[in-house]
Write a protein that holds these residues in place. Structure first.
Motif, PDB file in Angstrom:
ATOM      1  N   ASP A   1       0.832  -1.034  -0.526  1.00 56.06           N
ATOM      2  CA  ASP A   1      -0.009  -0.101  -0.060  1.00 56.06           C
ATOM      3  C   ASP A   1       1.404   1.068  -0.152  1.00 56.06           C
ATOM      4  O   ASP A   1       0.200   1.940  -0.767  1.00 56.06           O
ATOM      5  N   GLU A   2       2.081   1.348   0.740  1.00 54.59           N
ATOM      6  CA  GLU A   2       2.736   2.616   1.069  1.00 54.59           C
ATOM      7  C   GLU A   2       3.904   2.898  -0.517  1.00 54.59           C
ATOM      8  O   GLU A   2       3.789   3.907  -0.751  1.00 54.59           O
ATOM      9  N   ALA A   3       4.173   1.159  -1.028  1.00 58.51           N
ATOM     10  CA  ALA A   3       4.862   2.226  -2.520  1.00 58.51           C
ATOM     11  C   ALA A   3       3.393   1.664  -3.365  1.00 58.51           C
ATOM     12  O   ALA A   3       3.795   1.930  -4.808  1.00 58.51           O
ATOM     13  N   GLY A   4       2.611   1.720  -3.486  1.00 57.42           N
ATOM     14  CA  GLY A   4       1.744   1.944  -4.474  1.00 57.42           C
ATOM     15  C   GLY A   4       1.583   1.042  -5.018  1.00 57.42           C
ATOM     16  O   GLY A   4       0.963   0.756  -6.574  1.00 57.42           O
ATOM     17  N   ILE A   5       1.657  -0.817  -5.159  1.00 57.07           N
ATOM     18  CA  ILE A   5       1.576  -1.460  -5.540  1.00 57.07           C
ATOM     19  C   ILE A   5       0.139  -2.279  -5.315  1.00 57.07           C
ATOM     20  O   ILE A   5      -0.291  -3.173  -4.229  1.00 57.07           O
ATOM     21  N   VAL A   6      -0.402  -2.761  -6.476  1.00 49.65           N
ATOM     22  CA  VAL A   6      -1.823  -2.657  -6.329  1.00 49.65           C
ATOM     23  C   VAL A   6      -1.777  -4.481  -6.506  1.00 49.65           C
ATOM     24  O   VAL A   6      -1.563  -4.699  -7.035  1.00 49.65           O
ATOM     25  N   ILE A   7      -2.949  -4.508  -5.443  1.00 49.30           N
ATOM     26  CA  ILE A   7      -3.342  -6.394  -5.131  1.00 49.30           C
ATOM     27  C   ILE A   7      -4.194  -6.404  -6.057  1.00 49.30           C
ATOM     28  O   ILE A   7      -5.927  -5.834  -5.685  1.00 49.30           O
ATOM     29  N   PRO A   8      -4.540  -7.498  -7.039  1.00 51.80           N
ATOM     30  CA  PRO A   8      -5.968  -7.299  -8.038  1.00 51.80           C
ATOM     31  C   PRO A   8      -6.117  -7.826  -7.215  1.00 51.80           C
ATOM     32  O   PRO A   8      -6.426  -8.772  -6.182  1.00 51.80           O
TER      33      PRO A   8
END
Length: 297
Positions: free
Chosen positions: A276-283
């Motif tokens: 979440d902090e790195a902006g990586i989306v979990i689809p």
């Protein structure tokens, strides 16, 4: 002396003699009863009671000694409990037969009766006998011990004890589950406590447009910083699958068995927060619906 007086005297003598005879007969009857019935049968009953009381105490003591010997040689508390129950039951049966034999009951016919009753009971309790046999096999092969965390029949729990017919498990939410030994023996048994270490397997989904190298770096850093993750074998992170809507990253790390559950949950949480902090989306699964129409209002 007049005739009337002589008759009265004779009557008194007859009555006295009769009373003496009756007293003698009564005395003989009581003695006969005492010697022929009360003393012999009373002695037998007292001896039978003594045999039962002393035999029961000895059966309990012997079964206790046998269970201690089993525990000393195998270090298996479940086998100890099993041997103690079976040995006490068999010894107590012998004591009962000996007590009845002392009274005078024909024990040979009693043994035959017990055998016939056992056969009838066995036919009517086939499932119980199956559970009993399965319990013996489990004690022989020892796929688990008391205190182990196992999974069997869809239930995960800690082994509390194994009785003659059922296995008692304690679940993580403190529920007691009793599973028939036959079901345990015939199903798959997973023992999570059999080895000192375990490998934790993680699968993380990221979107196709997410930074793959960044995601792998985050997971690797979290595994490296986790104190419960063992340095050897070294933790690893790699792409495990290119799925329909996500890239699956597989991660592995070894921990001690005692720390497996807490470590697994903690790493999942840390990875989610770091993504979440790195902006990586979990689809996640979603459905896009596009409406088109040619009719004009």
């Amino acid at each position: 002396m007049s005739e009337t007086a002589q008759t009265a005297t004779q009557n008194i003598d007859v009555v006295a003699t009769t009373e003496k005879l009756l007293q003698k007969v009564d005395t003989m009857s009581i003695d006969a009863i005492l010697h022929d019935y009360l003393i012999p049968y009373g002695t037998k009953i007292v001896l039978a009671i003594a045999i039962f009381v002393i035999g029961k105490w000895l059966a309990k003591a012997i079964s206790k000694l046998m269970s201690k010997a089993v525990l000393a040689s195998t270090k298996d508390e479940m086998l100890q409990s099993f041997v103690r129950s079976i040995s006490y039951f068999l010894l107590l049966l012998i004591v009962v037969i000996a007590s009845l034999s002392q009274i005078g009951i024909n024990t040979s016919s009693l043994v035959a009766l017990i055998g016939a009753a056992g056969l009838a009971i066995g036919l009517s309790l086939q499932n119980s006998l199956q559970n009993f046999a399965a319990g013996v096999m489990l004690l022989i092969f020892k796929p688990f011990q008391k205190g182990d965390q196992i999974e069997t029949g869809g239930t995960v729990g800690t082994v509390q004890q194994m009785g003659i017919l059922v296995l008692e498990l304690r679940t993580s939410d403190n529920k007691t589950v009793l599973i028939p030994n036959g079901s345990v023996f015939s199903s798959k048994i997973t023992n999570y406590s059999a080895n000192d270490t375990r490998r934790l397997n993680f699968v993380f989904d990221i979107a196709y447009d997410a930074d793959l190298k960044k995601a792998k770096e985050i997971i690797s850093q979290i595994l490296a910083n986790e104190s419960t993750i063992l340095p050897t074998p070294e933790p690893s992170v790699s792409v495990s699958e290119l799925a329909a809507s996500s890239v699956k990253l597989g991660a592995q790390g070894w921990v001690t068995t005692a720390n497996a559950s807490s470590t697994y949950s903690r790493i999942l949480e840390e990875v989610k927060l770091a993504f979440d902090e790195a902006g990586i989306v979990i689809p996640f699964n979603q459905l896009d619906v596009n409406l088109t129409g040619t009719d004009k209002l």
